[in-house]
Enzyme design. Structure first.
Site, PDB file in Angstrom:
ATOM      1  N   GLU A 169      49.363  47.769  40.988  1.00  0.00           N
ATOM      2  CA  GLU A 169      49.797  46.422  41.396  1.00  0.00           C
ATOM      3  C   GLU A 169      51.234  46.097  40.996  1.00  0.00           C
ATOM      4  OE1 GLU A 169      49.675  44.139  43.335  1.00  0.00           O
ATOM      5  OE2 GLU A 169      48.753  42.271  42.665  1.00  0.00           O
ATOM      6  N   ASP A 215      38.343  41.920  47.173  1.00  0.00           N
ATOM      7  CA  ASP A 215      38.981  41.625  45.889  1.00  0.00           C
ATOM      8  C   ASP A 215      37.958  40.915  45.007  1.00  0.00           C
ATOM      9  OD1 ASP A 215      40.568  40.611  43.847  1.00  0.00           O
ATOM     10  OD2 ASP A 215      42.019  39.647  45.187  1.00  0.00           O
ATOM     11  N   HIS A 253      37.936  46.010  44.618  1.00  0.00           N
ATOM     12  CA  HIS A 253      38.862  46.344  43.522  1.00  0.00           C
ATOM     13  C   HIS A 253      38.685  45.355  42.386  1.00  0.00           C
ATOM     14  CE1 HIS A 253      42.047  43.324  44.377  1.00  0.00           C
ATOM     15  NE2 HIS A 253      42.021  43.675  45.638  1.00  0.00           N
ATOM     16  N   ASN A 285      50.368  47.716  47.402  1.00  0.00           N
ATOM     17  CA  ASN A 285      50.171  46.352  47.906  1.00  0.00           C
ATOM     18  C   ASN A 285      51.479  45.820  48.495  1.00  0.00           C
ATOM     19  OD1 ASN A 285      49.490  43.685  48.312  1.00  0.00           O
ATOM     20  ND2 ASN A 285      49.153  43.197  46.151  1.00  0.00           N
ATOM     21  N   ASP A 345      45.278  30.879  43.299  1.00  0.00           N
ATOM     22  CA  ASP A 345      44.675  32.180  42.939  1.00  0.00           C
ATOM     23  C   ASP A 345      44.699  32.346  41.419  1.00  0.00           C
ATOM     24  OD1 ASP A 345      43.747  34.788  42.989  1.00  0.00           O
ATOM     25  OD2 ASP A 345      45.634  35.648  43.707  1.00  0.00           O
ATOM     26  N   GLU A 364      40.216  44.327  38.439  1.00  0.00           N
ATOM     27  CA  GLU A 364      41.515  44.451  37.767  1.00  0.00           C
ATOM     28  C   GLU A 364      41.420  44.289  36.258  1.00  0.00           C
ATOM     29  OE1 GLU A 364      42.824  41.327  40.276  1.00  0.00           O
ATOM     30  OE2 GLU A 364      43.013  39.855  38.649  1.00  0.00           O
ATOM     31  N   ASP A 383      38.528  40.308  41.758  1.00  0.00           N
ATOM     32  CA  ASP A 383      39.262  39.831  40.571  1.00  0.00           C
ATOM     33  C   ASP A 383      38.871  40.656  39.330  1.00  0.00           C
ATOM     34  OD1 ASP A 383      40.652  37.988  42.078  1.00  0.00           O
ATOM     35  OD2 ASP A 383      39.392  36.282  41.546  1.00  0.00           O
ATOM     36  N   CYS A 398      47.835  35.503  40.055  1.00  0.00           N
ATOM     37  CA  CYS A 398      48.252  36.395  41.127  1.00  0.00           C
ATOM     38  C   CYS A 398      49.055  37.524  40.487  1.00  0.00           C
ATOM     39  CB  CYS A 398      49.111  35.619  42.135  1.00  0.00           C
ATOM     40  SG  CYS A 398      50.184  36.677  43.121  1.00  0.00           S
ATOM     41  N   TYR A 423      40.436  43.697  54.822  1.00  0.00           N
ATOM     42  CA  TYR A 423      40.470  43.242  53.428  1.00  0.00           C
ATOM     43  C   TYR A 423      40.125  41.771  53.318  1.00  0.00           C
ATOM     44  CZ  TYR A 423      42.648  42.318  48.802  1.00  0.00           C
ATOM     45  OH  TYR A 423      42.908  41.967  47.498  1.00  0.00           O
ATOM     46  N   ARG A 446      42.212  48.360  39.572  1.00  0.00           N
ATOM     47  CA  ARG A 446      43.577  47.838  39.726  1.00  0.00           C
ATOM     48  C   ARG A 446      44.193  47.635  38.345  1.00  0.00           C
ATOM     49  NH1 ARG A 446      45.208  42.026  42.633  1.00  0.00           N
ATOM     50  NH2 ARG A 446      46.350  41.211  40.848  1.00  0.00           N
TER      51      ARG A 446
HETATM   52  C1  MIC Z   1      46.140  41.191  46.567  1.00  0.00           C
HETATM   53  C2  MIC Z   1      45.887  39.891  45.895  1.00  0.00           C
HETATM   54  O1  MIC Z   1      45.164  40.120  44.704  1.00  0.00           O
HETATM   55  C3  MIC Z   1      45.010  38.981  46.761  1.00  0.00           C
HETATM   56  O2  MIC Z   1      44.232  38.197  46.191  1.00  0.00           O
HETATM   57  O3  MIC Z   1      45.174  39.028  47.982  1.00  0.00           O
HETATM   58  C4  MIC Z   1      47.179  39.095  45.587  1.00  0.00           C
HETATM   59  C5  MIC Z   1      48.098  38.951  46.774  1.00  0.00           C
HETATM   60  C6  MIC Z   1      49.173  37.888  46.662  1.00  0.00           C
HETATM   61  O4  MIC Z   1      48.980  36.877  45.970  1.00  0.00           O
HETATM   62  O5  MIC Z   1      50.205  38.027  47.325  1.00  0.00           O
HETATM   63  C7  MIC Z   1      47.877  39.783  44.409  1.00  0.00           C
HETATM   64  O6  MIC Z   1      48.657  40.724  44.626  1.00  0.00           O
HETATM   65  O7  MIC Z   1      47.605  39.385  43.257  1.00  0.00           O
HETATM   66 MG    MG Z   2      43.661  38.881  44.236  1.00  0.00          MG
END
Ligand code: MIC
Ligand code: MG
Length: 297
Positions: free
Chosen positions: A191, A89, A116, A213, A62, A118, A91, A126, A47, A161
């Site tokens: 999520e 990811d 993925h 997750n 993030d 979202e 986004d 996040c 990933y 997602r």
């Molecule tokens: C999965 C996730 O989208 C990521 O960018 O790795 C994050 C992980 C995290 O910040 O712990 C998320 O769950 O939003």
């Molecule tokens: Mg993410």
């Protein structure tokens, strides 16, 4: 015979793990070298985290500040280094319908197996932080239609997602997942669920694979693969587990160097030169050099 596509490999990995009575583990690999280690340990899927790209490659939070090209660069470095199918990811897909289509085309071309996308607003957070906002189901369905239409390989995976649980509650989140399945999503990423029983609500009504997750220090307790398989989960994600551990180990080394003026006390925490080289297959490169240029000596 045509080579097996990355998307096909990802789907096959889910199937073969399921046949063995377990979900597919998908482990976060922040760069090409960690992708090599994860693959050589035997992981069947890896990933690239959006949060990870922002944090590690850009020193940013993030919060939707990185772009398609930023993530594509890191993804390409990984797909160049290993054949293990890579989930990326993306986004919110980075824009409107045509931007999302570009994202899919570029990711597929880069050898990525799955992405993925979202249902958060573009100003995303996040998934495990408070005050998330989401777009309407209709808008997310439009995102999905754009993404699905842009696939070249039908096996390339577009995973939808939903971040809806903390905003609209469980029933609405499940309803969204069903709408995303109807729109053609290949898989669902549920999520930030706050109870293991919630996964059942998704897996009971969906026919497509569901991802859980297991990110640390978030909203979801850490469940085992067995516990998650028992509630019908098909994939388990560990997005930043190795990254968090690497960071702590690195900090420890920086601190020791500062405090002690020598690294002796932390050498035990380091990967040795030989271990480093083994994962890189370093010696085969050296042998090649020797074979190619021996005649000159
Ligand atoms: C999965 C996730 O989208 C990521 O960018 O790795 C994050 C992980 C995290 O910040 O712990 C998320 O769950 O939003
Ligand atoms: Mg993410």
């Amino acid at each position: 015979m045509a080579p097996i596509s990355a998307g096909r490999k990802f789907r096959d990995a889910i199937e073969s793990e399921k046949a063995e009575g377990r979900p597919l583990q998908i482990v976060g690999t922040i760069n090409a070298y960690t992708a090599m280690m994860a693959s050589q340990v035997g992981h069947k899927a890896i990933y690239l985290s959006g949060g990870g790209v922002a944090n590690a490659s850009f020193g940013l939070p993030d919060l939707g500040m990185t772009s398609l090209n930023d993530v594509l660069t890191d993804a390409t470095r990984i797909t160049n280094a290993v054949d293990t199918p890579l989930l990326v990811d993306i986004d919110t897909g980075w824009g409107g319908a045509f931007n999302i289509a570009q994202t899919i085309k570029q990711m597929e071309k880069a050898g990525v197996a799955a992405v993925h996308i979202e249902d958060q607003v573009a100003q995303k957070r996040c998934g495990h932080r408070p005050n998330k906002e989401i777009v309407s189901t209709a808008e997310m369905v439009d995102r999905l239609k754009a993404a699905l239409d842009a696939k070249v390989d039908p096996d390339f995976v577009v995973m939808a997602r939903t971040d809806a649980l903390s905003v609209e509650g469980l029933d609405a989140a499940v309803e969204r997942a069903v709408a995303f399945q109807e729109a053609g999503a290949d898989m669902i990423f549920a999520e930030a669920l706050t109870d293991i029983a919630m996964y059942r609500k998704f897996t009971d009504v969906l026919d497509i694979p569901v991802l859980a997750n297991m990110t640390e220090f978030g909203q979801t307790d850490l469940y085992s693969t067995k516990e998650l398989f028992d509630v019908g989960v098909d994939m388990v994600l560990y997005p930043l587990s190795a990254f968090r551990a690497m960071n702590k180990a690195a900090l420890n080394v920086y601190q020791a160097l500062k405090d002690e003026g020598v690294q002796t006390s932390v050498v035990d925490t380091m990967q040795t030169r030989m271990e480093l080289y083994d994962f890189l297959n370093y010696h085969s490169y050296e042998q090649k050099l020797d074979a190619l240029f021996k005649s000159k000596k």
